[in-house]
Motif scaffolding. Sequence first.
Motif, PDB file in Angstrom:
ATOM      1  N   TYR A  45       0.827  -1.208   0.000  1.00  0.00           N
ATOM      2  CA  TYR A  45       0.000   0.000   0.000  1.00  0.00           C
ATOM      3  C   TYR A  45       0.865   1.262   0.000  1.00  0.00           C
ATOM      4  O   TYR A  45       0.509   2.258  -0.633  1.00  0.00           O
ATOM      5  CB  TYR A  45      -0.941  -0.007   1.198  1.00  0.00           C
ATOM      6  CG  TYR A  45      -2.049  -1.021   1.100  1.00  0.00           C
ATOM      7  CD1 TYR A  45      -2.946  -1.011   0.032  1.00  0.00           C
ATOM      8  CD2 TYR A  45      -2.201  -2.020   2.070  1.00  0.00           C
ATOM      9  CE1 TYR A  45      -3.964  -1.953  -0.069  1.00  0.00           C
ATOM     10  CE2 TYR A  45      -3.221  -2.962   1.975  1.00  0.00           C
ATOM     11  CZ  TYR A  45      -4.091  -2.926   0.899  1.00  0.00           C
ATOM     12  OH  TYR A  45      -5.094  -3.857   0.801  1.00  0.00           O
TER      13      TYR A  45
ATOM     14  N   ARG B  41       3.843   1.605  -1.349  1.00  0.00           N
ATOM     15  CA  ARG B  41       4.392   1.793  -2.698  1.00  0.00           C
ATOM     16  C   ARG B  41       3.324   2.298  -3.667  1.00  0.00           C
ATOM     17  O   ARG B  41       3.604   3.131  -4.530  1.00  0.00           O
ATOM     18  CB  ARG B  41       5.007   0.492  -3.206  1.00  0.00           C
ATOM     19  CG  ARG B  41       6.216   0.058  -2.398  1.00  0.00           C
ATOM     20  CD  ARG B  41       7.240  -0.647  -3.248  1.00  0.00           C
ATOM     21  NE  ARG B  41       8.520  -0.700  -2.571  1.00  0.00           N
ATOM     22  CZ  ARG B  41       9.654  -1.058  -3.156  1.00  0.00           C
ATOM     23  NH1 ARG B  41       9.648  -1.378  -4.431  1.00  0.00           N
ATOM     24  NH2 ARG B  41      10.782  -1.074  -2.487  1.00  0.00           N
ATOM     25  N   TYR B  42       2.110   1.768  -3.536  1.00  0.00           N
ATOM     26  CA  TYR B  42       1.024   2.250  -4.386  1.00  0.00           C
ATOM     27  C   TYR B  42       0.745   3.728  -4.091  1.00  0.00           C
ATOM     28  O   TYR B  42       0.553   4.531  -5.026  1.00  0.00           O
ATOM     29  CB  TYR B  42      -0.238   1.419  -4.148  1.00  0.00           C
ATOM     30  CG  TYR B  42      -1.424   1.886  -4.953  1.00  0.00           C
ATOM     31  CD1 TYR B  42      -1.454   1.761  -6.339  1.00  0.00           C
ATOM     32  CD2 TYR B  42      -2.533   2.452  -4.327  1.00  0.00           C
ATOM     33  CE1 TYR B  42      -2.547   2.193  -7.081  1.00  0.00           C
ATOM     34  CE2 TYR B  42      -3.628   2.881  -5.060  1.00  0.00           C
ATOM     35  CZ  TYR B  42      -3.633   2.750  -6.431  1.00  0.00           C
ATOM     36  OH  TYR B  42      -4.709   3.181  -7.160  1.00  0.00           O
TER      37      TYR B  42
ATOM     38  N   GLN C 118       3.274   5.911  -5.766  1.00  0.00           N
ATOM     39  CA  GLN C 118       3.013   6.033  -7.200  1.00  0.00           C
ATOM     40  C   GLN C 118       1.880   7.020  -7.484  1.00  0.00           C
ATOM     41  O   GLN C 118       1.890   7.708  -8.508  1.00  0.00           O
ATOM     42  CB  GLN C 118       2.654   4.666  -7.792  1.00  0.00           C
ATOM     43  CG  GLN C 118       3.801   3.667  -7.804  1.00  0.00           C
ATOM     44  CD  GLN C 118       3.372   2.283  -8.253  1.00  0.00           C
ATOM     45  OE1 GLN C 118       2.317   2.116  -8.846  1.00  0.00           O
ATOM     46  NE2 GLN C 118       4.183   1.291  -7.953  1.00  0.00           N
TER      47      GLN C 118
ATOM     48  N   ILE D 130       2.239  -6.626  -8.293  1.00  0.00           N
ATOM     49  CA  ILE D 130       1.245  -6.084  -7.366  1.00  0.00           C
ATOM     50  C   ILE D 130       1.865  -5.803  -6.005  1.00  0.00           C
ATOM     51  O   ILE D 130       1.619  -4.757  -5.397  1.00  0.00           O
ATOM     52  CB  ILE D 130       0.053  -7.047  -7.247  1.00  0.00           C
ATOM     53  CG1 ILE D 130      -0.755  -7.039  -8.559  1.00  0.00           C
ATOM     54  CG2 ILE D 130      -0.853  -6.683  -6.062  1.00  0.00           C
ATOM     55  CD1 ILE D 130      -1.779  -8.141  -8.670  1.00  0.00           C
TER      56      ILE D 130
ATOM     57  N   GLY E  24       3.540  -2.585  -5.624  1.00  0.00           N
ATOM     58  CA  GLY E  24       2.730  -1.374  -5.670  1.00  0.00           C
ATOM     59  C   GLY E  24       1.849  -1.226  -6.890  1.00  0.00           C
ATOM     60  O   GLY E  24       1.095  -0.249  -6.988  1.00  0.00           O
ATOM     61  N   ARG E  25       1.898  -2.184  -7.825  1.00  0.00           N
ATOM     62  CA  ARG E  25       1.058  -2.091  -9.030  1.00  0.00           C
ATOM     63  C   ARG E  25      -0.370  -2.560  -8.708  1.00  0.00           C
ATOM     64  O   ARG E  25      -0.926  -3.437  -9.354  1.00  0.00           O
ATOM     65  CB  ARG E  25       1.664  -2.929 -10.154  1.00  0.00           C
ATOM     66  CG  ARG E  25       2.983  -2.428 -10.693  1.00  0.00           C
ATOM     67  CD  ARG E  25       2.830  -1.131 -11.490  1.00  0.00           C
ATOM     68  NE  ARG E  25       1.782  -1.253 -12.505  1.00  0.00           N
ATOM     69  CZ  ARG E  25       1.948  -1.872 -13.687  1.00  0.00           C
ATOM     70  NH1 ARG E  25       3.118  -2.426 -13.993  1.00  0.00           N
ATOM     71  NH2 ARG E  25       0.951  -1.937 -14.560  1.00  0.00           N
ATOM     72  N   LEU E  26      -0.947  -1.938  -7.710  1.00  0.00           N
ATOM     73  CA  LEU E  26      -2.245  -2.363  -7.195  1.00  0.00           C
ATOM     74  C   LEU E  26      -3.380  -2.036  -8.167  1.00  0.00           C
ATOM     75  O   LEU E  26      -4.474  -2.608  -8.065  1.00  0.00           O
ATOM     76  CB  LEU E  26      -2.500  -1.696  -5.844  1.00  0.00           C
ATOM     77  CG  LEU E  26      -3.551  -2.308  -4.915  1.00  0.00           C
ATOM     78  CD1 LEU E  26      -3.299  -3.785  -4.695  1.00  0.00           C
ATOM     79  CD2 LEU E  26      -3.586  -1.558  -3.596  1.00  0.00           C
ATOM     80  N   GLU E  27      -3.110  -1.138  -9.126  1.00  0.00           N
ATOM     81  CA  GLU E  27      -4.151  -0.803 -10.103  1.00  0.00           C
ATOM     82  C   GLU E  27      -4.573  -2.013 -10.937  1.00  0.00           C
ATOM     83  O   GLU E  27      -5.682  -2.045 -11.495  1.00  0.00           O
ATOM     84  CB  GLU E  27      -3.686   0.328 -11.026  1.00  0.00           C
ATOM     85  CG  GLU E  27      -2.607  -0.030 -12.040  1.00  0.00           C
ATOM     86  CD  GLU E  27      -1.194   0.047 -11.466  1.00  0.00           C
ATOM     87  OE1 GLU E  27      -0.247  -0.134 -12.256  1.00  0.00           O
ATOM     88  OE2 GLU E  27      -1.059   0.297 -10.252  1.00  0.00           O
TER      89      GLU E  27
END
Length: 353
Positions: free
Chosen positions: A132, A134-135, A138, A328, A331-334
């Motif tokens: 979270y 890292r997201y 970003q 993910i 941080g690539r939670l999108e």
Amino acid sequence: MLDRLNIIESTYEKLQQKLIDDMSDVAEMTKTLKEISQIQETVETYRLFKRVQKELDDLIALLQIEKDADLIEMAEVEIVEHEEELNNLREKLRILLLPKDPNDEKNIIMEIKGAAGGDEGNIFAGDLFRMYHRYADQMGWKVEVLNAYEGTMGGFTSIEFMISGTKVYSFLKHEAGVHRVQRVPETESQGRIHTSTATVLVMPEAEDVELDVDWNDIKVDTYNSSGPGGQSVNTTKSAVRLTHLPTNTVVTCQDGKSQHENKDKAFIILKARLYQQILEEQAAKDEKMRKSLIGTGDRSEKIRTYNYPQNRVSDHRIQLTVQRLDAIMEGRLELILEPLINEYQKQLLLGAE
């Protein structure tokens, strides 16, 4: 739909004029700017929709009088393109006209706790916090740890933190629930896959105008802070425990450098918890919310599985599986959030229809 959009556009123009006419009252100006920002995207999309519609009408009219074959062919191609763009804009406008969650613009307080799995559950809670964080980086958001209790083998038995920025709650409100991990723990000597869990709670930050918490209703206790294993980390009573007597809600904070700082942070968490209780009571009265495909947001609800051996993340609410666990967790939670939000909007549209 067009009638509603015309009214919104008229309101937008009146608010713009209000700003020009009177900029002396700072509080009123701030309120007006907030009202403008809430409908600006809708108005801009509607104006683009009208412009594309006019261009399409002009192209259709041109076909009625044009004799040149090449120009007719070009116009027909442009008509198809304009019709496709209009359909996309119409769909976007339908979503923009959906009822807004009043908390979508807010910052959040997020709590992550290690649950099943002992030390491995705590380590996973730390991994989720890192994901979270890292997201948030970003997205250009700010992360502030309010309170944390580290696990003896790493991670956290519990960590509470604030994420501040633009529309944080709208992106992360569906993250509440049980997150399950399947992997070989570092402490496992025989290479067996273990299943552990961590719970996540997402609370919108409570503003003072929304929630009046009286300090006379709060019992304040102070004690020595402690670290992993319970050992004392200082000899002054800087840690703070707040108990809201009417609801028996208890919040502790020891992460700050002073008793005053811990008291302020604990109060932020306490207000968020009390506000969350109000939201849960409201949601319990709303049958549609309880039956939402996205889920209730309750911490007892298993929402997602992170399978490390197969590099797979599965969201059980929308039957989504993504073979990008490594990305993910960085941080690539999108990759998960965008399908979730799309499905949520789809369900709202179906309900509206």
